[in-house]
Design a protein around this motif. Structure first.
Motif, PDB file in Angstrom:
ATOM      1  N   ARG C  63       0.835  -1.199   0.000  1.00 46.76           N
ATOM      2  CA  ARG C  63       0.000   0.000   0.000  1.00 46.76           C
ATOM      3  C   ARG C  63       0.875   1.257   0.000  1.00 46.76           C
ATOM      4  NH1 ARG C  63      -2.582  -3.298   4.027  1.00 46.76           N
ATOM      5  NH2 ARG C  63      -4.368  -4.364   3.106  1.00 46.76           N
ATOM      6  N   SER C  64       0.404   2.288  -0.656  1.00 49.96           N
ATOM      7  CA  SER C  64       1.123   3.562  -0.703  1.00 49.96           C
ATOM      8  C   SER C  64       0.590   4.476   0.393  1.00 49.96           C
ATOM      9  CB  SER C  64       0.933   4.201  -2.073  1.00 49.96           C
ATOM     10  OG  SER C  64      -0.333   4.843  -2.145  1.00 49.96           O
ATOM     11  N   ARG C  67      -3.196   4.940   0.646  1.00 47.75           N
ATOM     12  CA  ARG C  67      -4.089   3.849   1.045  1.00 47.75           C
ATOM     13  C   ARG C  67      -5.314   4.429   1.751  1.00 47.75           C
ATOM     14  NH1 ARG C  67       0.667   3.490   3.957  1.00 47.75           N
ATOM     15  NH2 ARG C  67       0.603   3.427   6.220  1.00 47.75           N
ATOM     16  N   VAL C  95      -7.435   3.975  -9.301  1.00 47.72           N
ATOM     17  CA  VAL C  95      -6.059   4.059  -9.825  1.00 47.72           C
ATOM     18  C   VAL C  95      -6.022   5.086 -10.960  1.00 47.72           C
ATOM     19  CG1 VAL C  95      -4.284   2.796 -11.135  1.00 47.72           C
ATOM     20  CG2 VAL C  95      -5.361   1.733  -9.129  1.00 47.72           C
ATOM     21  N   SER C 101      -2.590   3.430  -5.676  1.00 51.75           N
ATOM     22  CA  SER C 101      -1.941   2.212  -6.165  1.00 51.75           C
ATOM     23  C   SER C 101      -2.912   1.029  -6.110  1.00 51.75           C
ATOM     24  CB  SER C 101      -0.699   1.904  -5.325  1.00 51.75           C
ATOM     25  OG  SER C 101       0.262   2.924  -5.512  1.00 51.75           O
ATOM     26  N   GLN C 102      -2.513  -0.015  -6.773  1.00 49.51           N
ATOM     27  CA  GLN C 102      -3.323  -1.223  -6.943  1.00 49.51           C
ATOM     28  C   GLN C 102      -3.841  -1.809  -5.612  1.00 49.51           C
ATOM     29  OE1 GLN C 102      -4.231  -2.253  -9.850  1.00 49.51           O
ATOM     30  NE2 GLN C 102      -5.245  -4.125  -9.126  1.00 49.51           N
ATOM     31  N   ASP C 104      -4.245  -0.168  -2.697  1.00 48.85           N
ATOM     32  CA  ASP C 104      -4.542   0.892  -1.727  1.00 48.85           C
ATOM     33  C   ASP C 104      -5.948   0.886  -1.143  1.00 48.85           C
ATOM     34  OD1 ASP C 104      -2.085   2.031  -1.529  1.00 48.85           O
ATOM     35  OD2 ASP C 104      -2.469   3.681  -2.909  1.00 48.85           O
TER      36      ASP C 104
END
Lengths: 137, 137, 137
Positions: C63-64, C67, C95, C101-102, C104
């Motif tokens: 997670r970025s 998130r 996204v 991000s994918q 998150d």
């Protein structure tokens, strides 16, 4: 312990109107579900313009800038008639006490069993049920 | 992925106490429901004075200015014994780590099936279940 | 009246990204559950650093700082396939439109009956059902 959470637009309600909204929810609950007036658990959250998207007219509604989303969590024993009454009175009293319009309150009701609630002291309501006959009235 | 949301009064908890509250909820969950400590999904919201109405004494409680409403969403497989333990430990550890009083935490537990949760990556937990044996422990 | 609530970290999304997130949730719902695009009920809450604890990697995620936790409340008639599609599309469009991000988006879906919802005017959706054939599509 029916608990309300009202989501409103920031800078749209005065402090007096927010307190009026809490009073409206409290009174509607009392009359619709026969809870004591002291059974008052209400929180309000303000959302900024880029955090609040409630469609102004869908479906066939005329919502004002005071539109809001209200959630309420109650016990599973509540009847459809009680929920119908709650929806009706929440709107009626919020119009009276918080200056909202007739179509402004969208409502979501979450029903949970007494074993999923605690008033405090680390005890589930279901375990304390006998001393609280009004819980499910 | 049991997820907590704590609603507290603004300007009543220090940053350290808010972090302590998160640690308390995390630890209570771990011990009551045997989740990994990394299974930590906790959010806190502060509410201003005119947005926060939790009755100070109803019913037969002595709540302090640090009273709060905590919601937690868990899987439907959790037993009453696990919920009882969670309610007990949430209060015990929040007293220790966030300076709240014994009656300060009102708790609502929402139970949902694994097909209604996603940890991320756009996948439901139920579809990924086999690789996560601890999900329902 | 499926209703989203996204919980994000404060000062992490621009206003444009927050609006993009709302658009993403709206579009994902429309495509996954065949609701009208006007069926748009979305709120976002920002949480400060000491109020937001979403584990960065549990379980096997990357997670970025973007998130988030997203909850959505829908009618109980929704199928697993619709929920699967919703989880997939919420991530795909967030996204694209909000720069996440994918991994998150953690998602929780609450299913409630139509008698537990009101669009407004103090009326339950179940009582108004006949004039809203799209409610459960």
């Amino acid at each position: 312990m029916p608990t309300f959470h009202a989501h409103i637009a920031a800078q749209t309600f005065s402090s007096e109107e927010k307190r009026g909204l809490a009073d409206a929810l409290n009174l509607a609950l009392h009359e619709a579900m026969d809870t004591p007036m002291e059974d008052r658990f209400i929180i309000i959250t303000e959302h900024k313009e880029d955090e609040f998207f409630i469609h102004p007219t869908f479906p066939e509604m005329k919502r004002s800038e005071k539109r809001m989303l209200v959630t309420v969590t109650t016990g599973i024993s509540r009847t459809v008639e009680q929920k119908r009454k709650l929806a009706e009175l929440v709107t009626r009293y919020a119009v009276e006490k918080a200056g909202v319009s007739q179509d402004d309150i969208s409502l979501l009701i979450y029903a949970i069993p007494l074993e999923n609630m605690s008033f405090g002291a680390g005890k589930l309501v279901s375990d304390a049920e006998l001393s609280m006959p009004w819980v499910n009235k």
